[in-house]
Design a protein around this motif. Structure first.
Motif, PDB file in Angstrom:
ATOM      1  N   ALA A   1       0.829  -1.212   0.000  1.00 34.44           N
ATOM      2  CA  ALA A   1       0.000   0.000   0.000  1.00 34.44           C
ATOM      3  C   ALA A   1       0.860   1.257   0.000  1.00 34.44           C
ATOM      4  O   ALA A   1       1.946   1.289   0.573  1.00 34.44           O
ATOM      5  CB  ALA A   1      -0.895   0.012   1.233  1.00 34.44           C
ATOM      6  N   ASN A   2       0.310   2.296  -0.642  1.00 33.98           N
ATOM      7  CA  ASN A   2       0.971   3.602  -0.550  1.00 33.98           C
ATOM      8  C   ASN A   2       0.563   4.256   0.772  1.00 33.98           C
ATOM      9  O   ASN A   2      -0.067   3.624   1.625  1.00 33.98           O
ATOM     10  CB  ASN A   2       0.652   4.473  -1.768  1.00 33.98           C
ATOM     11  N   ARG A   3       0.889   5.514   0.929  1.00 34.01           N
ATOM     12  CA  ARG A   3       0.634   6.205   2.202  1.00 34.01           C
ATOM     13  C   ARG A   3      -0.847   6.460   2.461  1.00 34.01           C
ATOM     14  O   ARG A   3      -1.227   6.768   3.583  1.00 34.01           O
ATOM     15  CB  ARG A   3       1.421   7.512   2.236  1.00 34.01           C
ATOM     16  N   THR A   4      -1.707   6.310   1.436  1.00 34.68           N
ATOM     17  CA  THR A   4      -3.148   6.501   1.626  1.00 34.68           C
ATOM     18  C   THR A   4      -3.916   5.195   1.482  1.00 34.68           C
ATOM     19  O   THR A   4      -5.118   5.199   1.243  1.00 34.68           O
ATOM     20  CB  THR A   4      -3.703   7.553   0.639  1.00 34.68           C
ATOM     21  N   ALA A   5      -3.217   4.064   1.605  1.00 34.35           N
ATOM     22  CA  ALA A   5      -3.785   2.710   1.601  1.00 34.35           C
ATOM     23  C   ALA A   5      -4.297   2.246   0.246  1.00 34.35           C
ATOM     24  O   ALA A   5      -5.102   1.325   0.173  1.00 34.35           O
ATOM     25  CB  ALA A   5      -4.861   2.564   2.670  1.00 34.35           C
ATOM     26  N   ILE A   6      -3.843   2.873  -0.838  1.00 35.26           N
ATOM     27  CA  ILE A   6      -4.134   2.356  -2.172  1.00 35.26           C
ATOM     28  C   ILE A   6      -3.125   1.241  -2.429  1.00 35.26           C
ATOM     29  O   ILE A   6      -1.925   1.421  -2.228  1.00 35.26           O
ATOM     30  CB  ILE A   6      -4.036   3.448  -3.244  1.00 35.26           C
ATOM     31  N   ILE A   7      -3.621   0.085  -2.881  1.00 38.47           N
ATOM     32  CA  ILE A   7      -2.770  -1.082  -3.060  1.00 38.47           C
ATOM     33  C   ILE A   7      -2.128  -1.055  -4.448  1.00 38.47           C
ATOM     34  O   ILE A   7      -2.811  -0.862  -5.453  1.00 38.47           O
ATOM     35  CB  ILE A   7      -3.578  -2.385  -2.886  1.00 38.47           C
ATOM     36  N   PHE A   8      -0.820  -1.264  -4.480  1.00 33.72           N
ATOM     37  CA  PHE A   8      -0.060  -1.255  -5.717  1.00 33.72           C
ATOM     38  C   PHE A   8       0.648  -2.574  -5.927  1.00 33.72           C
ATOM     39  O   PHE A   8       0.942  -3.293  -4.972  1.00 33.72           O
ATOM     40  CB  PHE A   8       0.995  -0.135  -5.704  1.00 33.72           C
ATOM     41  N   GLU A   9       0.924  -2.867  -7.197  1.00 35.34           N
ATOM     42  CA  GLU A   9       1.803  -3.988  -7.531  1.00 35.34           C
ATOM     43  C   GLU A   9       3.121  -3.375  -7.997  1.00 35.34           C
ATOM     44  O   GLU A   9       3.143  -2.458  -8.805  1.00 35.34           O
ATOM     45  CB  GLU A   9       1.196  -4.893  -8.596  1.00 35.34           C
ATOM     46  N   ILE A  10       4.190  -3.870  -7.427  1.00 37.01           N
ATOM     47  CA  ILE A  10       5.530  -3.382  -7.709  1.00 37.01           C
ATOM     48  C   ILE A  10       6.348  -4.583  -8.176  1.00 37.01           C
ATOM     49  O   ILE A  10       6.409  -5.594  -7.465  1.00 37.01           O
ATOM     50  CB  ILE A  10       6.178  -2.793  -6.427  1.00 37.01           C
ATOM     51  N   VAL A  11       6.958  -4.495  -9.351  1.00 40.60           N
ATOM     52  CA  VAL A  11       7.800  -5.587  -9.830  1.00 40.60           C
ATOM     53  C   VAL A  11       9.255  -5.172  -9.683  1.00 40.60           C
ATOM     54  O   VAL A  11       9.656  -4.094 -10.134  1.00 40.60           O
ATOM     55  CB  VAL A  11       7.482  -5.965 -11.292  1.00 40.60           C
ATOM     56  N   VAL A  12      10.022  -6.058  -9.042  1.00 37.61           N
ATOM     57  CA  VAL A  12      11.422  -5.788  -8.750  1.00 37.61           C
ATOM     58  C   VAL A  12      12.299  -6.781  -9.494  1.00 37.61           C
ATOM     59  O   VAL A  12      12.070  -7.989  -9.424  1.00 37.61           O
ATOM     60  CB  VAL A  12      11.693  -5.895  -7.229  1.00 37.61           C
ATOM     61  N   ASP A  13      13.293  -6.271 -10.208  1.00 38.44           N
ATOM     62  CA  ASP A  13      14.321  -7.100 -10.838  1.00 38.44           C
ATOM     63  C   ASP A  13      15.472  -7.139  -9.855  1.00 38.44           C
ATOM     64  O   ASP A  13      16.135  -6.140  -9.626  1.00 38.44           O
ATOM     65  CB  ASP A  13      14.757  -6.482 -12.165  1.00 38.44           C
ATOM     66  N   GLY A  14      15.686  -8.283  -9.245  1.00 37.16           N
ATOM     67  CA  GLY A  14      16.687  -8.375  -8.185  1.00 37.16           C
ATOM     68  C   GLY A  14      17.893  -9.209  -8.535  1.00 37.16           C
ATOM     69  O   GLY A  14      18.567  -9.720  -7.653  1.00 37.16           O
ATOM     70  N   VAL A  15      18.194  -9.370  -9.822  1.00 37.88           N
ATOM     71  CA  VAL A  15      19.315 -10.209 -10.224  1.00 37.88           C
ATOM     72  C   VAL A  15      20.642  -9.613  -9.773  1.00 37.88           C
ATOM     73  O   VAL A  15      21.432 -10.277  -9.119  1.00 37.88           O
ATOM     74  CB  VAL A  15      19.304 -10.453 -11.755  1.00 37.88           C
ATOM     75  N   THR A  16      20.910  -8.345 -10.098  1.00 37.77           N
ATOM     76  CA  THR A  16      22.179  -7.735  -9.696  1.00 37.77           C
ATOM     77  C   THR A  16      21.999  -6.691  -8.606  1.00 37.77           C
ATOM     78  O   THR A  16      22.880  -6.485  -7.794  1.00 37.77           O
ATOM     79  CB  THR A  16      22.878  -7.083 -10.905  1.00 37.77           C
ATOM     80  N   ALA A  17      20.851  -6.027  -8.608  1.00 38.42           N
ATOM     81  CA  ALA A  17      20.503  -5.033  -7.593  1.00 38.42           C
ATOM     82  C   ALA A  17      18.991  -4.963  -7.572  1.00 38.42           C
ATOM     83  O   ALA A  17      18.327  -5.442  -8.478  1.00 38.42           O
ATOM     84  CB  ALA A  17      21.089  -3.666  -7.957  1.00 38.42           C
ATOM     85  N   SER A  18      18.434  -4.383  -6.543  1.00 37.33           N
ATOM     86  CA  SER A  18      16.979  -4.221  -6.494  1.00 37.33           C
ATOM     87  C   SER A  18      16.592  -3.029  -7.357  1.00 37.33           C
ATOM     88  O   SER A  18      16.862  -1.880  -7.005  1.00 37.33           O
ATOM     89  CB  SER A  18      16.512  -4.009  -5.057  1.00 37.33           C
TER      90      SER A  18
ATOM     91  N   ILE B   1      13.268  -1.467  -9.294  1.00 40.36           N
ATOM     92  CA  ILE B   1      11.824  -1.513  -9.523  1.00 40.36           C
ATOM     93  C   ILE B   1      11.585  -1.170 -10.987  1.00 40.36           C
ATOM     94  O   ILE B   1      11.977  -0.099 -11.446  1.00 40.36           O
ATOM     95  CB  ILE B   1      11.082  -0.559  -8.590  1.00 40.36           C
ATOM     96  N   VAL B   2      10.962  -2.101 -11.713  1.00 40.29           N
ATOM     97  CA  VAL B   2      10.757  -1.927 -13.148  1.00 40.29           C
ATOM     98  C   VAL B   2       9.294  -1.709 -13.521  1.00 40.29           C
ATOM     99  O   VAL B   2       8.988  -1.406 -14.666  1.00 40.29           O
ATOM    100  CB  VAL B   2      11.341  -3.124 -13.942  1.00 40.29           C
ATOM    101  N   HIS B   3       8.379  -1.866 -12.551  1.00 40.51           N
ATOM    102  CA  HIS B   3       6.943  -1.742 -12.834  1.00 40.51           C
ATOM    103  C   HIS B   3       6.227  -1.320 -11.566  1.00 40.51           C
ATOM    104  O   HIS B   3       6.524  -1.818 -10.482  1.00 40.51           O
ATOM    105  CB  HIS B   3       6.402  -3.102 -13.311  1.00 40.51           C
ATOM    106  N   ALA B   4       5.264  -0.401 -11.706  1.00 44.46           N
ATOM    107  CA  ALA B   4       4.443   0.012 -10.570  1.00 44.46           C
ATOM    108  C   ALA B   4       3.102   0.504 -11.089  1.00 44.46           C
ATOM    109  O   ALA B   4       3.049   1.311 -12.010  1.00 44.46           O
ATOM    110  CB  ALA B   4       5.131   1.123  -9.778  1.00 44.46           C
ATOM    111  N   MET B   5       2.028  -0.030 -10.528  1.00 43.36           N
ATOM    112  CA  MET B   5       0.681   0.415 -10.883  1.00 43.36           C
ATOM    113  C   MET B   5      -0.277  -0.048  -9.801  1.00 43.36           C
ATOM    114  O   MET B   5       0.103  -0.840  -8.932  1.00 43.36           O
ATOM    115  CB  MET B   5       0.250  -0.146 -12.245  1.00 43.36           C
ATOM    116  N   ARG B   6      -1.522   0.465  -9.853  1.00 41.05           N
ATOM    117  CA  ARG B   6      -2.542  -0.036  -8.927  1.00 41.05           C
ATOM    118  C   ARG B   6      -2.662  -1.522  -9.112  1.00 41.05           C
ATOM    119  O   ARG B   6      -2.636  -2.025 -10.231  1.00 41.05           O
ATOM    120  CB  ARG B   6      -3.887   0.620  -9.185  1.00 41.05           C
ATOM    121  N   ALA B   7      -2.800  -2.227  -8.020  1.00 39.44           N
ATOM    122  CA  ALA B   7      -2.867  -3.683  -8.073  1.00 39.44           C
ATOM    123  C   ALA B   7      -4.125  -4.148  -8.796  1.00 39.44           C
ATOM    124  O   ALA B   7      -5.217  -3.643  -8.552  1.00 39.44           O
ATOM    125  CB  ALA B   7      -2.828  -4.268  -6.670  1.00 39.44           C
TER     126      ALA B   7
END
Length: 75
Positions: A44-61, A63-69
Motif C-alpha cells: 500500500a501507498n501512504r493513503t492505503a491504495i494497493i499497488f503492484e511493484i515488480v522488482v528485478d533483483g538479479v544484480t541489484a533491487s 523496480i521496473v513496474h508500478a501500478m494499482r494492483a
C-alpha cells in the motif's frame, strides 16, 4: 526489504510517484516470485491504495513496474 531500490523509468509509466512506489515496496502485504529474478510486491501507498511493484533483483533491487494492483493479485 533492505535499502531503497533503484526506480527504473519504466516503473513511472503508470504515473505512480516515487514516494508511493517506495512506500508500497517497504510495506509488503504479499510477495510473489515471478521467476528469472523478478519479484512482485503487493503493498500500500501512504493513503492505503494497493499497488503492484515488480522488482528485478538479479544484480541489484531495481523496480521496473508500478501500478494499482489488479484484482487477481488481491485475492
Amino acid at each position: 526489504m533492505g535499502d531503497d531500490p533503484i526506480i527504473a523509468e519504466s516503473a513511472r509509466k503508470h504515473g505512480v510517484s516515487d514516494e508511493d512506489i517506495l512506500h508500497a515496496y517497504a510495506h509488503p502485504i504479499r510477495v510473489f516470485d515471478l521467476d528469472e529474478g523478478f519479484t512482485m510486491v503487493i503493498g500500500a501507498n501512504r493513503t492505503a491504495i494497493i499497488f503492484e511493484i515488480v522488482v528485478d533483483g538479479v544484480t541489484a533491487s531495481v523496480i521496473v513496474h508500478a501500478m494499482r494492483a489488479r484484482e487477481k493479485f488481491l485475492r
